[in-house]
Design a protein around this motif. Structure first.
Motif, PDB file in Angstrom:
ATOM      1  N   ASP A   4      37.370  33.848  22.960  1.00 24.17           N
ATOM      2  CA  ASP A   4      38.613  33.531  23.614  1.00 24.17           C
ATOM      3  C   ASP A   4      38.952  35.046  24.301  1.00 24.17           C
ATOM      4  O   ASP A   4      39.195  35.250  25.646  1.00 24.17           O
ATOM      5  N   ALA A   5      39.181  35.914  23.560  1.00 26.69           N
ATOM      6  CA  ALA A   5      39.449  37.513  23.928  1.00 26.69           C
ATOM      7  C   ALA A   5      38.432  37.940  24.836  1.00 26.69           C
ATOM      8  O   ALA A   5      38.836  38.551  25.965  1.00 26.69           O
ATOM      9  N   ARG A   6      37.269  37.748  24.660  1.00 22.62           N
ATOM     10  CA  ARG A   6      36.135  38.240  25.365  1.00 22.62           C
ATOM     11  C   ARG A   6      36.302  37.793  26.824  1.00 22.62           C
ATOM     12  O   ARG A   6      35.806  38.076  27.709  1.00 22.62           O
ATOM     13  N   LYS A   7      36.725  36.257  26.589  1.00 26.60           N
ATOM     14  CA  LYS A   7      36.402  35.642  27.889  1.00 26.60           C
ATOM     15  C   LYS A   7      37.832  36.066  28.771  1.00 26.60           C
ATOM     16  O   LYS A   7      37.473  36.332  30.135  1.00 26.60           O
ATOM     17  N   ASN A   8      39.001  36.383  28.453  1.00 25.74           N
ATOM     18  CA  ASN A   8      40.037  36.793  28.981  1.00 25.74           C
ATOM     19  C   ASN A   8      39.768  38.165  29.435  1.00 25.74           C
ATOM     20  O   ASN A   8      40.123  38.619  30.700  1.00 25.74           O
ATOM     21  N   ARG A   9      39.037  39.169  28.747  1.00 26.79           N
ATOM     22  CA  ARG A   9      38.606  40.474  29.270  1.00 26.79           C
ATOM     23  C   ARG A   9      37.809  40.274  30.454  1.00 26.79           C
ATOM     24  O   ARG A   9      37.981  41.275  31.289  1.00 26.79           O
ATOM     25  N   ASP A  10      36.893  39.555  30.176  1.00 29.41           N
ATOM     26  CA  ASP A  10      35.792  39.410  31.258  1.00 29.41           C
ATOM     27  C   ASP A  10      36.501  38.851  32.552  1.00 29.41           C
ATOM     28  O   ASP A  10      36.166  39.188  33.880  1.00 29.41           O
ATOM     29  N   HIS A  11      37.488  38.124  32.311  1.00 37.21           N
ATOM     30  CA  HIS A  11      38.030  37.443  33.580  1.00 37.21           C
ATOM     31  C   HIS A  11      38.919  38.615  34.409  1.00 37.21           C
ATOM     32  O   HIS A  11      38.994  38.640  35.493  1.00 37.21           O
ATOM     33  N   LEU A  12      39.653  39.408  33.350  1.00 38.00           N
ATOM     34  CA  LEU A  12      40.211  40.596  33.962  1.00 38.00           C
ATOM     35  C   LEU A  12      39.405  41.603  34.657  1.00 38.00           C
ATOM     36  O   LEU A  12      39.686  42.120  35.588  1.00 38.00           O
ATOM     37  N   LEU A  13      38.372  41.763  34.219  1.00 32.98           N
ATOM     38  CA  LEU A  13      37.203  42.603  34.920  1.00 32.98           C
ATOM     39  C   LEU A  13      36.941  41.982  36.409  1.00 32.98           C
ATOM     40  O   LEU A  13      36.581  42.920  37.001  1.00 32.98           O
ATOM     41  N   ALA A  14      36.717  40.917  36.104  1.00 29.36           N
ATOM     42  CA  ALA A  14      36.126  40.225  37.391  1.00 29.36           C
ATOM     43  C   ALA A  14      37.210  40.237  38.441  1.00 29.36           C
ATOM     44  O   ALA A  14      36.813  40.699  39.654  1.00 29.36           O
ATOM     45  N   VAL A  15      38.431  39.877  38.214  1.00 33.66           N
ATOM     46  CA  VAL A  15      39.537  40.058  39.011  1.00 33.66           C
ATOM     47  C   VAL A  15      39.882  41.757  39.506  1.00 33.66           C
ATOM     48  O   VAL A  15      40.015  41.828  40.802  1.00 33.66           O
ATOM     49  N   LEU A  43      47.324  42.450  30.319  1.00 40.02           N
ATOM     50  CA  LEU A  43      46.327  43.462  30.868  1.00 40.02           C
ATOM     51  C   LEU A  43      46.364  44.990  30.264  1.00 40.02           C
ATOM     52  O   LEU A  43      45.164  45.461  29.975  1.00 40.02           O
ATOM     53  N   LEU A  44      47.504  45.251  29.883  1.00 42.42           N
ATOM     54  CA  LEU A  44      47.613  46.472  29.250  1.00 42.42           C
ATOM     55  C   LEU A  44      47.262  46.357  27.776  1.00 42.42           C
ATOM     56  O   LEU A  44      46.718  47.462  27.226  1.00 42.42           O
ATOM     57  N   ARG A  45      47.082  45.333  27.289  1.00 44.18           N
ATOM     58  CA  ARG A  45      46.699  45.266  25.883  1.00 44.18           C
ATOM     59  C   ARG A  45      45.124  45.343  25.835  1.00 44.18           C
ATOM     60  O   ARG A  45      44.451  45.826  25.121  1.00 44.18           O
ATOM     61  N   HIS A  46      44.447  44.801  26.732  1.00 47.14           N
ATOM     62  CA  HIS A  46      42.935  45.017  26.936  1.00 47.14           C
ATOM     63  C   HIS A  46      42.512  46.575  27.461  1.00 47.14           C
ATOM     64  O   HIS A  46      41.657  46.893  27.228  1.00 47.14           O
TER      65      HIS A  46
END
Length: 195
Positions: A4-15, A43-46
């Protein structure tokens, strides 16, 4: 990293990729978080800094461009490999507005999160340039730093609305000046030409 963390990180990168392409490398982190529908703290956590976010965003592309240089080195004639790779670098760089300034600064700053990727990318281009020089297909008075600067210059042209229409023709002019030999330059420069 959890799924789930990887999915969130990938979503943030796409955006972030869309935001940087649309608004430039200086787009606010708050705007990216808002577009991703997360809080700024998430966002800042990632990505604790803008540079960390840009490094994660750009590193994959840098790695791909570096790998492309290696593939061209093995499969293309020296002049064609050099010009095709420079064309791809310029095209990629113009996708992300304002990134040329970051790249130029990062290559000179060992403390930058982008430094290692930029240095590796510059070295890949330098190998293509050296190979073309050794084959007598490229000017000998240029080095990898010059090539990196030419890529930044050509990308900057494409980033300027008033100059962007001239960018393809000026790319051909610069590519022709990079190469030596009348029989080498036209074939390598014509590839991808739109006029």
């Amino acid at each position: 990293m959890r799924a789930d963390a990887r999915k969130n990180r990938d979503h943030l990168l796409a955006v972030a990729g869309s935001a940087v392409a649309e608004r430039g490398a200086d787009v606010s982190l708050r705007d990216i978080a808002r577009r991703a529908e997360v809080g700024l703290a998430t966002l800042l956590r990632h990505f604790p800094t803008r540079e960390a976010l840009l490094d994660a965003l750009l590193r994959t592309s840098f790695d791909e461009l570096t790998a492309r240089a290696g593939a061209f080195e093995e499969s293309e004639p020296p002049a064609d490999a050099l010009v095709t790779w420079v064309r791809e670098c310029v095209a990629w760089t113009t996708e992300y507005r304002g990134v040329t300034v970051l790249m130029a600064a990062a290559v000179e700053d060992p403390e930058s999160a982008l430094h290692a990727s930029c240095v590796t990318l510059r070295a890949a281009g330098a190998r293509l340039l050296t190979r073309a020089q050794e084959a007598g297909a490229a000017r000998r008075d240029l080095d990898g730093d010059d090539l990196f600067a030419l890529i930044a210059m050509l990308a900057w042209l494409g980033d300027q609305p008033a100059l962007a229409p001239r960018a393809p023709r000026l790319f051909d002019v610069v590519a022709g000046a990079l190469l030596t030999g009348a029989e080498t330059a036209p074939a390598a420069v014509r590839e991808g030409r739109r006029d």
